[in-house]
Design a protein around this motif. Structure first.
Motif, PDB file in Angstrom:
ATOM      1  N   TYR A  78       1.410   6.286  -7.236  1.00  0.00           N
ATOM      2  CA  TYR A  78       0.240   7.056  -7.662  1.00  0.00           C
ATOM      3  C   TYR A  78       0.460   8.553  -7.437  1.00  0.00           C
ATOM      4  N   THR A  79       1.148   8.900  -6.348  1.00  0.00           N
ATOM      5  CA  THR A  79       1.384  10.302  -6.014  1.00  0.00           C
ATOM      6  C   THR A  79       2.278  10.990  -7.032  1.00  0.00           C
ATOM      7  N   ASN A 123       0.827  -1.201   0.000  1.00  0.00           N
ATOM      8  CA  ASN A 123       0.000   0.000   0.000  1.00  0.00           C
ATOM      9  C   ASN A 123       0.870   1.263   0.000  1.00  0.00           C
ATOM     10  N   MET A 124       1.970   1.227   0.754  1.00  0.00           N
ATOM     11  CA  MET A 124       2.874   2.372   0.806  1.00  0.00           C
ATOM     12  C   MET A 124       3.513   2.617  -0.563  1.00  0.00           C
ATOM     13  N   VAL A 157      -1.195   1.070 -13.656  1.00  0.00           N
ATOM     14  CA  VAL A 157      -0.546  -0.047 -12.961  1.00  0.00           C
ATOM     15  C   VAL A 157      -0.728   0.084 -11.456  1.00  0.00           C
ATOM     16  N   ALA A 158      -0.568   1.316 -10.931  1.00  0.00           N
ATOM     17  CA  ALA A 158      -0.736   1.552  -9.495  1.00  0.00           C
ATOM     18  C   ALA A 158      -2.162   1.223  -9.056  1.00  0.00           C
ATOM     19  N   THR A 159      -3.134   1.607  -9.878  1.00  0.00           N
ATOM     20  CA  THR A 159      -4.534   1.327  -9.551  1.00  0.00           C
ATOM     21  C   THR A 159      -4.807  -0.176  -9.551  1.00  0.00           C
ATOM     22  N   GLY A 215       3.652   6.578   2.348  1.00  0.00           N
ATOM     23  CA  GLY A 215       3.792   6.507   0.889  1.00  0.00           C
ATOM     24  C   GLY A 215       3.956   7.883   0.260  1.00  0.00           C
ATOM     25  N   THR A 216       3.247   8.873   0.789  1.00  0.00           N
ATOM     26  CA  THR A 216       3.401  10.241   0.254  1.00  0.00           C
ATOM     27  C   THR A 216       4.779  10.805   0.585  1.00  0.00           C
TER      28      THR A 216
END
Length: 271
Positions: free
Chosen positions: A173-174, A166-167, A204-206, A248-249
Motif C-alpha cells: 500500500y505504501t 499485515n507487514m 488488492v492491498a486493501t 512494513g513501511t
C-alpha cells in the motif's frame, strides 16, 4: 536540481499525516472494547479509513507532478531519491501514530460514547469535538507511551501469519502509487498503463487487509465485550499490528524499485 524541494516537503507531510491517521485507526477498536461499544467504534473506524483513503487519492497528482518536474538528465536517480523521502515520511507518520496512541485511545473512548449518545450523527460529533472547551480537554488527555503501557505484553502467542501479512500489505500500500509512477519512467511507451496499475495494486492491498487482518482484530474486540477474551490480549495484538505496520513501511524501501520493475514488466501483457 535539489532533490528535497518545497513540493516534496509538502507531499511528505501529507503522507506523514495519512500514515499517522491509519496507525491511530488501531486505537478505535481498543477504545470500542474499552467502553463496550464496538458498533459505534467501527463507524468511527470506517470514517478514519475513508478520510485516509481520500487523502491518499488527493496526494497522487502532486506525487506524479514530481516526474514532470524532474530534470532530463539522470531522471531515474533523481525521482528515486524524491520518492524514497516520501516513503520515509510514511515511517515517520507511523512512529507519530505510535507516540500518540495512548492519547487517542482516551480521546476515541469519549468520541465513541458521544457518537452513541447523539444518535450516530458524525456532524454533531465533529461540531462537539471542535469546540474550544473540548480542545482544552483533549490537551489534558495527552500522554506519551510509558513502559507500564507494555505491562502484560507477551510474544508467546504472536499470530505470525497475521503479523507478516499485515507487514506485506502495508508495504504494498505504501509503494503502490510510487512504484507505478516510477514504472512509467522505466517503460515510457507503456507509461499510461503503468500509472493506471496503481489503482489495481492498492485495491488488492486493501482487499488483503479486509480479508486477512481487519476481521481478526474485530473478532478479538467482540470477544472482549462478550467476556470471552481480555482487553490485555486485544492491546497486545493491536500493538503487534502497529509494529508490523512500522516494519512494513521499512520493507517498502526495499520493494520500491523491484515493484516498479515488476509493474513495467507486467504491462507488456496488457498493451
Amino acid at each position: 536540481m535539489e532533490v528535497f524541494t518545497e513540493k516534496v516537503l509538502y507531499i511528505a507531510l501529507f503522507i506523514l499525516v495519512i500514515h499517522t491517521i491509519e496507525t491511530l485507526a488501531y486505537a478505535v477498536r481498543m477504545s470500542g472494547a474499552r467502553v463496550g461499544r464496538i458498533a459505534s467504534a467501527l463507524a468511527l473506524f470506517n470514517l478514519m479509513v475513508i478520510v485516509s483513503r481520500m487523502a491518499n487519492m488527493m496526494q497522487q497528482p502532486f506525487t506524479g507532478s514530481l516526474i514532470d518536474a524532474a530534470p532530463v538528465e539522470n531522471t531515474l536517480a533523481f525521482v528515486e531519491d524524491q520518492y524514497r523521502i516520501i516513503i520515509g515520511a510514511s515511517t515517520v507518520g507511523t512512529l507519530a501514530g505510535i507516540v500518540l496512541l495512548p492519547t487517542f485511545i482516551a480521546l476515541f473512548s469519549r468520541a465513541i460514547v458521544h457518537l452513541s449518545n447523539n444518535g450516530g450523527s458524525v456532524p454533531v460529533l465533529l461540531k462537539t469535538f471542535t469546540t474550544k472547551d473540548y480542545f482544552k480537554r483533549g490537551l489534558h488527555l495527552f500522554a506519551l507511551p510509558k513502559r507500564s503501557y507494555l505491562k502484560g505484553f507477551s510474544l508467546s502467542n504472536i499470530p505470525k501469519r497475521l503479523f507478516f501479512v499485515n507487514m506485506l500489505v502495508t508495504s504494498i500500500y505504501t509503494i503502490g502509487v510510487l512504484s507505478a509512477l516510477y514504472a512509467a519512467l522505466l517503460a515510457p511507451d507503456r507509461a499510461s498503463t503503468a500509472i493506471m496499475a496503481s489503482g489495481l495494486i492498492n485495491g488488492v492491498a486493501t482487499i488483503l487487509l479486509v480479508v486477512f487482518v481487519d476481521p481478526k482484530i474485530s473478532v478479538m474486540a467482540d470477544d472482549v465485550i462478550q467476556k470471552r477474551g481480555s482487553y490485555s490480549q486485544l492491546k497486545n495484538v493491536s500493538l503487534l499490528m502497529i509494529t508490523s505496520r512500522l516494519l512494513g513501511t521499512l520493507l517498502a524501501q526495499l520493494l520500491f524499485i523491484p515493484g516498479a520493475h515488476y509493474i513495467a514488466w507486467f504491462t507488456k501483457f496488457i498493451v
